[in-house]
Every structure is written in structure tokens, then in C-alpha cells.
Scaffold this active site. Structure first.
Site, short mmCIF file in Angstrom:
data_model
loop_
_atom_site.label_atom_id
_atom_site.label_comp_id
_atom_site.label_asym_id
_atom_site.label_seq_id
_atom_site.Cartn_x
_atom_site.Cartn_y
_atom_site.Cartn_z
CG ASN A 1 -1.86 1.20 1.37
OD1 ASN A 1 -1.64 2.05 0.46
ND2 ASN A 1 -2.62 1.14 2.33
NE ARG B 1 -6.37 1.59 -0.24
CZ ARG B 1 -6.15 2.98 0.46
NH1 ARG B 1 -5.12 3.38 0.99
NH2 ARG B 1 -7.32 3.52 0.41
CG HIS C 1 -12.43 3.65 2.89
ND1 HIS C 1 -13.21 4.61 3.66
CD2 HIS C 1 -10.99 3.66 3.05
CE1 HIS C 1 -12.13 5.36 4.05
NE2 HIS C 1 -10.86 4.82 3.65
N GLY D 1 -11.90 5.44 9.97
CA GLY D 1 -10.46 5.30 10.21
C GLY D 1 -10.07 6.96 10.23
CG ASN D 2 -6.49 10.10 9.63
OD1 ASN D 2 -7.21 10.96 10.26
ND2 ASN D 2 -5.12 10.22 9.52
NE ARG E 1 -9.41 12.83 2.16
CZ ARG E 1 -9.24 11.53 2.26
NH1 ARG E 1 -10.14 10.72 2.83
NH2 ARG E 1 -8.24 10.93 1.79
N GLY F 1 -9.93 2.25 12.59
CA GLY F 1 -9.33 2.78 13.65
C GLY F 1 -10.26 3.22 14.76
CD GLU G 1 -11.00 -2.64 13.42
OE1 GLU G 1 -10.17 -2.92 13.99
OE2 GLU G 1 -11.06 -2.60 12.13
CG ASN G 2 -9.49 0.46 18.28
OD1 ASN G 2 -9.37 -0.83 18.87
ND2 ASN G 2 -9.00 0.52 17.12
P1 ADP Z 1 -6.14 5.04 8.14
O1 ADP Z 1 -6.02 3.68 7.66
O2 ADP Z 1 -7.42 5.72 7.66
O3 ADP Z 1 -4.95 6.04 8.52
P2 ADP Z 1 -6.98 3.76 10.80
O4 ADP Z 1 -8.18 2.85 10.47
O5 ADP Z 1 -5.75 3.21 11.26
O6 ADP Z 1 -6.75 4.86 9.77
O7 ADP Z 1 -7.66 4.78 12.15
C1 ADP Z 1 -6.86 5.75 12.65
C2 ADP Z 1 -7.91 6.49 13.51
O8 ADP Z 1 -8.30 5.56 14.48
C3 ADP Z 1 -7.01 7.56 14.32
O9 ADP Z 1 -7.85 8.65 14.43
C4 ADP Z 1 -6.84 7.15 15.64
O10 ADP Z 1 -6.87 7.99 16.62
C5 ADP Z 1 -8.00 6.09 15.96
N1 ADP Z 1 -7.88 5.14 16.94
C6 ADP Z 1 -6.88 4.10 16.85
N2 ADP Z 1 -6.98 3.54 18.06
C7 ADP Z 1 -8.06 4.03 18.81
C8 ADP Z 1 -8.47 3.90 20.07
N3 ADP Z 1 -7.89 3.01 20.81
N4 ADP Z 1 -9.53 4.68 20.41
C9 ADP Z 1 -9.95 5.63 19.56
N5 ADP Z 1 -9.34 5.89 18.43
C10 ADP Z 1 -8.50 5.04 17.93
#
Ligand code: ADP
Length: 403
Positions: A13, A94, A183, A213-214, A244, A333, A336-337
Site C-alpha cells: 500500500n 492497493r 474503501h 479510520g482517518n 477532510r 481505527g 473498532e476502538n
Molecule cells: P487509516 O488507515 O485511515 O489511516 P486507521 O483505520 O488506522 O486509519 O484509523 C486511524 C484512527 O483510529 C485515528 O484517528 C486513531 O486515533 C483512531 N484510533 C486508533 N486507536 C484508537 C483507540 N483505541 N480509540 C479511539 N480511536 C482510536
């Protein structure tokens, strides 16, 4: 070792200043190694490489993507995986924008490279970076089939009413203007997992997936086929993201040009890099945003409220488009979190059969799981995405056809 190694796929990627990679077996899903090269072209570029239980980190000036990938191969060799000697089944890349041309995983040859380059007009920030990774990998592993997997592919068949922008049809046709969606690899993988988890055939499941995610996007999927998605011609449309804005009144662009005297590249930068959560609060990382909210930062709180408001607006739209859903799923990110985002996104919707069980939602589990009470009509799920695995599987399917 020999045979197992040769079944592995190297997934790449490649971004504008980074290369993320993973070496994995698409059948068993076992990851042999993974890593990231960051800050390519700067003085303090670095590689972080994880293999088995060890992590190798090096800071070294990396001039370009070819030098970056060469360093990846050297690091593989130094940590027990000589890719040239062991062999790999394929390299899966990708690629962000496939335009109208590419909507299946595609074996890369010179013509495909040229077409991906032409599509850079639609994705100037992404496709050239993806191509740099492709060119480097072709040069370094000349005998290995290379496969492009497009972020737009899953959404190619969106219904005309969902993919058409209401502008002059001749202008749109002349410039490839339509909703493409992004995505897609993640939405396809996650929605497939949802059907598996529910124990139902994908053709029977209506669902909404939030990839947060971001970058962030939502999709509405009926019976395994997407019927709408929030990103558009570019990844700017839709949900509020890290940097964005998502949906905007398009009049803002003309207003900025006239009133703030910004040129089109400055506006592009403002919208792609300095908007969203970052534009509103100063930070794009969700964990930092939460810390600021907890310490009483009003700008951070407003950013969060705008983020959730937009998310719920898409939820409502897609619920109606689908005429009800079987599942709502959160991935990537933030999805899931962040139990808080999931709870706030779905708060107060019990009358629609949508509920979140607080204990299940708060569990710090990293596996796919249901977070709604077992007897509610709509399953709310958290499903970790795995775009690398999906790309590796797609690449393997393409090379199997060559045998
Ligand atoms: P990308 O692949 O688009 O760069 P990710 O899917 O890795 O992004 O997601 C990144 C985002 O996930 C960030 O904003 C980060 O703060 C958030 N993130 C990662 N871990 C956690 C967590 N434990 N709690 C809340 N947000 C999280």
C-alpha cells in the site's frame, strides 16, 4: 518452508511518502512479516519491520519509493525472509482509483500502468503514489505477477440514481464525473464477514457498514451488493474525517476562491489536509481529540458533535434507502476502538430496533463481535477490517487463473 513461502503474497500500500506492506498467506491468513517505510524523500525517513515477535527499526535517508522498497527487501532478508530466494506467489497492490476502467483485481502490465497513470487526473494525491510502488516492485521482483486491487471496484455497479451527480450530463460525461466510492476493499470484506457471522447467505442481508479510520466512509449494502456509499468522485465527500470535511455546500469552493483569494491547489489542500476534525479542533487523531474533550476543550467537543451528527445523518438516509436493515457494523481505527462513537452514533434508536449493549460495547475485545443485545432485530457489530488479507486473496485468485 519452501512451498509455504511460495504461496505467500506481498501486499503493498504505497502512499505519497510511505509504503505499508505485509507478507502473508492468503489461505491461512498467517502474516509472516509486515511493516511501514515512512517519510520517504525526507532526511529522517525510517522503516519499522515486524516479523514473528521481533521489531526492527532503522532511521536512514530514503530518497524515493524504489530505495524504500529495496530497504524493505534488505530488511526481509536480514530477518530471515529473502524474498528473491524464497519467492512469493504474487504482489498485490492497493490502487485508490480505478475510474470506470478497472473494477476487478487486474494483472498489471505496461498498459495497465499507463491507464492507472491516466486516472491520476481523478486521484492526483493517490494514484501517482500507488504507481511508484508498482513500478518499484516490478523492477525489484521482475518474474513475479503483480496485481492491482482498486479501492473503487466494489462500488462500480452502484445504481444510476445513487452514482449520478445532478450536474450538466454532458460535462459529467466528458470529465468522468460520477460517484465512484472508496474503501471498497474494506466494505466488501467486512460486509462478507457480517453475513458469515450472522450465519446467513450474503444475498439475504441488508446492512450498513461504517469504515471509520482517518478517512471515513459509510456504505449501504443490499443482498451483498452496494446500493450507496458516502465517498464520491474523490474521497472528500460524505462523513467528517480526520482532515477532510466530508459533505460541503459546493458554493464554499467558489466563495473561498473569490473572497479568500485561494487558488485551486490551496483549496484542495485546505479540504484534504486541514479540514475535518483537524480543521475544527487542531487534531485529527481520535485519541487526542478525546483527551481534549475530557479536559474541557470546547472546540474538540464541537468537532466530535459535528462528526456524530454527520454519521447519524448517513445512518438515517441508508436505513430508509434499504427499507430497514439486518446489521449495522463498525470497522477501522475509530470504529473498532471507540465504544463512545458507537454508542453515540446509535443512541435513542430503540424504536427502530437498534440498540447497543453497554457491557458488550465496552469490552476491549479485538475480534469480530455483536454488541447489540441478542434479541434485538438489528445486529450491531464490530468487525476488524483486513484490507491486506482481502488484497492478498484477490491477487491469488488472479494468478490462479494464469496457471
Ligand atoms: P487509516 O488507515 O485511515 O489511516 P486507521 O483505520 O488506522 O486509519 O484509523 C486511524 C484512527 O483510529 C485515528 O484517528 C486513531 O486515533 C483512531 N484510533 C486508533 N486507536 C484508537 C483507540 N483505541 N480509540 C479511539 N480511536 C482510536
Amino acid at each position: 518452508m519452501g512451498k509455504a513461502a511460495r504461496n505467500r503474497v506481498l501486499v503493498i500500500n504505497s502512499g505519497s511518502s510511505s509504503i505499508k506492506y505485509q507478507l502473508l498467506d492468503p489461505e491461512s491468513s498467517v502474516v509472516a512479516a509486515s511493516g511501514i517505510v515512512e517519510r520517504i524523500g525526507e532526511d529522517d525517513s525510517a522503516i519499522e519491520h515486524r516479523a514473528e515477535s521481533s521489531t526492527t527499526e532503522r532511521r536512514v535517508a530514503i530518497a524515493d519509493h524504489t530505495a524504500g522498497l529495496r530497504l524493505v527487501f534488505e530488511t526481509f532478508a536480514a530477518t530471515g525472509h529473502d524474498l528473491e530466494e524464497e519467492g512469493v506467489r504474487a504482489v498485490g497492490h492497493r490502487v485508490v482509483h480505478g475510474g470506470e476502467v478497472f473494477y476487478r483485481p487486474t494483472l498489471i502490465d505496461d498498459d495497465v500502468v499507463a491507464t492507472i497513470a491516466d486516472l491520476a487526473a481523478l486521484a492526483p494525491l493517490h494514484n501517482p503514489a500507488n504507481l511508484a510502488g508498482i513500478e518499484s516492485a516490478r523492477a525489484l521482483l521482475p518474474g513475479v505477477p503483480q496485481v492491482a486491487v482498486f479501492d473503487t471496484a466494489f462500488f462500480h455497479g452502484l445504481p444510476a440514481a445513487a452514482r449520478t451527480y445532478a450536474i450538466d450530463a454532458k460535462v459529467a460525461a466528458a470529465h468522468g464525473i460520477r460517484k465512484y466510492g472508496f474503501h471498497g476493499t474494506s466494505h466488501e470484506y467486512v460486509s462478507g464477514r457480517v453475513a458469515e457471522l450472522l450465519g446467513r447467505d450474503p444475498s439475504e442481508v441488508n446492512q450498513i457498514v461504517f469504515h471509520l479510520g482517518n478517512g471515513a466512509s459509510a456504505s449501504a449494502i443490499r443482498g451483498g451488493r452496494p446500493v450507496d456509499t458516502s465517498m464520491g468522485l474523490t474521497p472528500l465527500e460524505g462523513l467528517v474525517m480526520g482532515t477532510r470535511p466530508g459533505d460541503l455546500d459546493p458554493g464554499i469552493v467558489a466563495h473561498l476562491a473569490r473572497s479568500a483569494h485561494l487558488d485551486i491547489d490551496q483549496i484542495d489542500t485546505l479540504l484534504n489536509r486541514d479540514s475535518g476534525l483537524k480543521g475544527l479542533s487542531g487534531v485529527n487523531d481520535f485519541r487526542e481529540l478525546r483527551r481534549r474533550i475530557d479536559s474541557g476543550d470546547e472546540a474538540a467537543r464541537l468537532a466530535y458533535e459535528v462528526y456524530i451528527h454527520r454519521l447519524r445523518r448517513y445512518l438515517g438516509a441508508y436505513l430508509i434507502e434499504l427499507g430497514g436493515v439486518d446489521a449495522i457494523t463498525f470497522t477501522a481505527g475509530v470504529g473498532e476502538n471507540s465504544p463512545q462513537v458507537r454508542a453515540d452514533a446509535l443512541a435513542g434508536l430503540a424504536r427502530f430496533g437498534i440498540e447497543v449493549d453497554p457491557a458488550a460495547n465496552a469490552a476491549g475485545d479485538r475480534t469480530a463481535r455483536r454488541i447489540s443485545p441478542p434479541d434485538t432485530p438489528v445486529a450491531v457489530l464490530v468487525v476488524p477490517t483486513n484490507e491486506e488479507l482481502a488484497i492478498a486473496r484477490a491477487a491469488r485468485r488472479v494468478v490462479e487463473r494464469l496457471d
